[in-house]
Every structure is written in structure tokens, then in C-alpha cells.
Design an enzyme around this catalytic site. Structure first.
Site, PDB file in Angstrom:
ATOM      1  N   PHE A 158       0.818  -1.222  -0.062  1.00  0.00           N
ATOM      2  CA  PHE A 158      -0.138  -0.142   0.148  1.00  0.00           C
ATOM      3  C   PHE A 158       0.892   1.155  -0.024  1.00  0.00           C
ATOM      4  O   PHE A 158       1.876   1.248   0.864  1.00  0.00           O
ATOM      5  CB  PHE A 158      -0.761   0.199   1.094  1.00  0.00           C
ATOM      6  CG  PHE A 158      -1.778  -1.095   1.555  1.00  0.00           C
ATOM      7  CD1 PHE A 158      -3.143  -0.999   1.118  1.00  0.00           C
ATOM      8  CD2 PHE A 158      -1.249  -2.275   2.064  1.00  0.00           C
ATOM      9  CE1 PHE A 158      -4.193  -2.091   1.242  1.00  0.00           C
ATOM     10  CE2 PHE A 158      -2.253  -3.136   2.345  1.00  0.00           C
ATOM     11  CZ  PHE A 158      -3.536  -3.130   1.671  1.00  0.00           C
ATOM     12  N   ASP A 159       0.505   2.530  -0.809  1.00  0.00           N
ATOM     13  CA  ASP A 159       0.981   3.650  -0.299  1.00  0.00           C
ATOM     14  C   ASP A 159       0.331   3.992   0.641  1.00  0.00           C
ATOM     15  O   ASP A 159      -0.671   3.451   1.247  1.00  0.00           O
ATOM     16  CB  ASP A 159       0.434   4.191  -1.698  1.00  0.00           C
ATOM     17  CG  ASP A 159       1.042   5.997  -1.554  1.00  0.00           C
ATOM     18  OD1 ASP A 159       2.025   5.898  -0.926  1.00  0.00           O
ATOM     19  OD2 ASP A 159       0.603   6.820  -2.208  1.00  0.00           O
TER      20      ASP A 159
END
Length: 457
Positions: free
Chosen positions: A302-303
Site C-alpha cells: 500500500f501507498d
């Protein structure tokens, strides 16, 4: 409401052999039976129980044909006790067909090597199991539901061109003519296979638990295309039993009814619509280069901002620059970030991870999560970590890149999927062979320029 029994279906011997396209064909062979049985409907039958192993590889389309044959030839043994809802004289062919179809489908689902209704009463396999006379699937409120578009699960570029160039009628005709030709795997295929790997491990540890990944195939296709999709799913040995074929209508209402935890689609407009309804969603893209990924561990990256967290800090950076952003993060170090669109999905992954931890399998957990952010650790990373800890969420690995390209790091991680809100990073990851999904959320959607070296994101 009609209540159906799951007692053994009595049919003639069924020989099943696989065909080159992964479907199955069956031939009927009559066997001599010394005694004829006569049920309470007055139907004389020569019957033999079919073992589950005979039907474990049979395609759904063959199940329909088998049920129709059983009903048409009346090769059923149906005592009154199995039909408490109706008098014998009122039973028609439609009830026989419906019941036989239901029984054959139930037989097909669990690939186990014993006869239905035999010595063992426990039937397991796929996600279904036999409980109190019915086939059981996880309830949406207990499962982690992942809805996947057929256009990202499989490669359908050719069919899409037929639709765009020749229209819907020619498209349907083409699909029907090629329904025995399975689609090739698409960008979401390794991700879905990894979900099923996790399910297999969970069933070993918690045989009765409903806390599993539940995969729903979502498509705008007409129901006629469903046969090709089912044949493809069987060909690739995927365990997908829930379909949503909308015939061109929006699927968003159905996603809410399924209590969907994640929606993956090739249609960016529908992804935005899902996000607006509070459903975690991302747009996936076809890529020619794909890095080989783990077959035993689900890896999800995930960012941070506008993905796990809100775009609050992103707005400061876009409006006032990098220095103001650093100052804002230091001043608000102990103030939690608001949640972003994918926070709920990370939470669902963490819930399943803890089931493995409870069995002493933290170091052998088949789920691993990553935070891959362009934030720098010392100046802005601490707020992100404090927020995750306050939420009660664990990230297995956190990479603070301080503006460095994400592609090389993702190439080392080899995630099944990576979520980012900026196309610049999605494209960079794809160039390195990573399956990256775009989350069209937040202020970054108004800024399409590549970021400057050293900038945060």
C-alpha cells in the site's frame, strides 16, 4: 418456502473424462441391476449411487445437462419423506428437475473421495460444506469479500475490441461461439490464486470458521457469457461460486449488498463510483511484463497518503510545497491522520493475520503487508506509524523512500498487488513488472505532473 433434501441422488453409472479445454464430458453406461426398486411415486428405477469423485471435475454446464437428463428419464429415487412440502400426486417435472439440479450441484462442489450419504457425514472442499442438510458458504458479514471484474481476472482484450467495433449483438454471438475456449489469466489472476491459498491454510486451522476470503466475479456481461466464464473458471481450477452479471447495469448496488471489502475493475468510472459509496476500490491495468510472485504467501503493498490515510497531508504539499509539508507533519506528529479508502481492506487482512498468530504461525503467516511511501522516515514517517498503531493495525514491512522511485523496491517485494493514488507511481511499478492498481482518490487526481525529485508522496 420449498425445503430440499440432500439425500443421495440415484442415477445410472456416470463416466467422466476431461476434455482438452478443461471441461468434462460424460457418457452414460447402463449396468445390469438384479432388482428393480419402486419408489412411492410408482416409478420403477434401476439405480446406483454416484460417488462424489465421479462428479468432482464436472463442469457446471454438464451439471445442468445431467440434471435435465435425470429429470427427463426419471432416474430418481424420491421417497415421500424427502419431499415433506408437497403431496406425491402434485409433484411435477419442474420440481423433479429443480431438486435433481440442486443435488447434482451440491455433489459437484466438494471434491472428496467418499459417497454422499455414506460412512462419513462431513463434507468439505472449496468453501462449501454440508451442514444440517444444506450447502453452506460464508455469510458476507463474516467473510472478506473481494469483487473482481472479469476484465481484470482474465484477458479479454480481443472480446472488448469486438464489442467496441461491432456492437453488443455481434459480441454476444462471438462469446457463444467461443464459449468452450477459456480466457487467459489477467492481472488480478495471481492475486485471486493467492487468496485461495490463504483460504486453504485457514480451513486447515479453523475448519468451521466463516472468516475466509470470498471472491465474487462481477461483470457487465449478459448472462449468455456466463457459460464461457464458468468454463474458464473450471479450466483454471478457481473456486469462484458467486457471480454478478449485470447485463450492462452498474454493479455498485450489488457490491454494497455483498458488503464488499475490495472491488477491482478495469473501469475507472465505476471504481470512482464505488469509492464515492465508501467501498474500497482500485483500477487495474493490463501489463505485458509480469514479475513472478509467491505461490504460498499473499503479499499486498500500500501507498500511504490518499490510500491508507486521507489526503490531508497531500493537500498541504500540493498547495504549499515540501517545506510547509514537513513543518505541518512535525507540528501534528501526535495528531492521527484520518482514514483513507483502503484502510478497511488492510484492517480485514490484519484480522485474518491474527488468526494465524493465534495458532503460533506469525513467522509462517501466508499474508504479508507492506507500506511503500515516498514520505521520509525522520521528518514525516513517525506520524504515519503512530496512526497505524493507534488503529491497532500492523504493517509487516514499512519502506520510507524519501522521494526515491518505488518501482525497484516493489520489484524486490514482488507483491501480488500494489495500491497507489498517483498514476505516475502505478506506471513506474508496471514498468518493473509489478501489478499496480490505481486508487482515484484525493487531491492528486487534479495534478497529473510527475513529482520532483525528493518530493513527498
Amino acid at each position: 418456502m420449498v425445503k430440499m433434501s440432500l439425500d443421495p441422488v440415484q442415477v445410472k453409472e456416470l463416466n467422466v473424462s476431461p476434455s482438452p479445454n478443461g471441461d468434462s464430458r460424460a457418457s452414460w453406461e447402463e449396468e445390469e441391476v438384479e432388482e428393480e426398486e419402486e419408489d412411492r411415486l410408482g416409478i420403477a428405477t434401476k439405480t446406483k449411487p454416484v460417488s462424489v469423485t465421479d462428479l468432482s471435475s464436472v463442469s457446471p454446464s454438464l451439471c445442468f445437462r445431467l440434471a435435465a437428463r435425470m429429470s427427463r428419464t426419471q432416474k430418481l429415487s424420491l421417497p415421500d419423506s424427502r419431499f415433506p412440502f408437497q403431496e406425491a400426486s402434485d409433484r411435477g417435472s419442474s420440481e423433479l428437475f429443480t431438486t435433481s439440479l440442486f443435488k447434482v450441484w451440491c455433489l459437484r462442489c466438494p471434491p472428496v473421495a467418499h459417497q454422499w450419504g455414506g460412512a462419513s457425514d462431513k463434507v468439505t472442499g472449496r468453501r462449501a460444506r454440508k451442514v444440517e442438510g444444506g450447502v453452506f458458504f460464508p455469510k458476507p458479514e463474516n467473510a472478506v469479500t473481494v469483487a473482481v471484474s472479469s476484465r481484470v481476472l482474465f484477458r479479454t482484450e480481443l472480446e472488448q475490441r469486438v464489442f467496441e467495433q461491432k456492437g453488443v449483438e455481434e459480441y454476444l454471438r462471438y462469446q457463444i461461439e467461443h464459449e468452450n475456449e477459456p480466457f487467459a489469466p489477467g492481472p488480478a489472476f495471481p492475486f485471486v490464486k493467492a487468496l485461495e491459498t490463504v483460504n486453504a491454510r485457514l480451513r486447515e486451522l479453523y475448519p468451521q470458521s466463516e472468516e475466509l476470503f470470498d471472491i465474487v466475479l462481477v461483470t457487465y456481461n449478459h448472462a449468455h457469457v456466463g457459460i464461457r466464464l464458468i468454463n474458464t473458471i473450471n479450466h483454471h481450477n478457481l473456486f469462484i461460486e458467486r457471480f454478478c452479471m449485470t447485463g450492462g447495469s452498474s454493479p455498485i448496488g450489488y457490491l454494497k449488498a455483498w458488503q464488499t471489502n475490495l472491488y477491482l475493475s478495469a473501469d475507472a468510472d465505476k471504481v470512482r463510483e464505488a469509492l464515492a459509496e465508501g467501498i474500497a476500490a482500485a483500477t487495474m491495468f493490463m501489463t505485458e511484463k509480469l514479475t513472478e510472485v509467491s505461490e504460498s504467501q499473499l503479499r499486498v503493498a500500500f501507498d500511504g497518503d490518499a490510500v491508507l490515510f486521507s489526503d490531508e497531508s497531500e493537500r498541504i504539499f500540493k498547495a504549499h510545497g515540501l517545506d510547509k509539508f514537513f513543518q505541518h507533519e512535525q507540528d501534528n506528529e501526535d495528531t492521527l491522520l484520518d482514514h483513507g479508502p483502503l484502510k478497511g481492506f488492510l484492517e480485514a487482512l490484519g484480522k485474518l493475520q491474527k488468526k494465524f498468530y493465534a495458532k503460533g504461525q506469525r513467522l509462517d503467516c501466508p499474508i504479508r503487508t507492506y507500506l511503500v511511501t515516498a514520505r521520509s522516515a525522520a521528518s514525516s514517517g513517525i506520524r504515519a506509524l503512530k496512526t497505524l498503531r493507534a488503529w491497532g493495525l500492523e504493517i509487516d514491512e514499512a519502506l520510507f523512500l524519501a522521494g526515491a522511485p518505488k518501482g525497484p523496491m516493489l520489484e524486490k517485494i514482488r507483491p501480488h498487488i500494489y495500491f497507489d493514488d498517483q498514476m505516475f507511481h502505478v506506471e513506474g511499478a508496471a514498468e518493473m513488472g509489478t501489478v499496480a492498481a490505481h486508487v482515484p482518490y484525493g487531491v492528486a487526481q487534479k495534478h497529473n505532473q510527475p513529482q520532483k525529485p525528493g518530493a513527498r508522496k
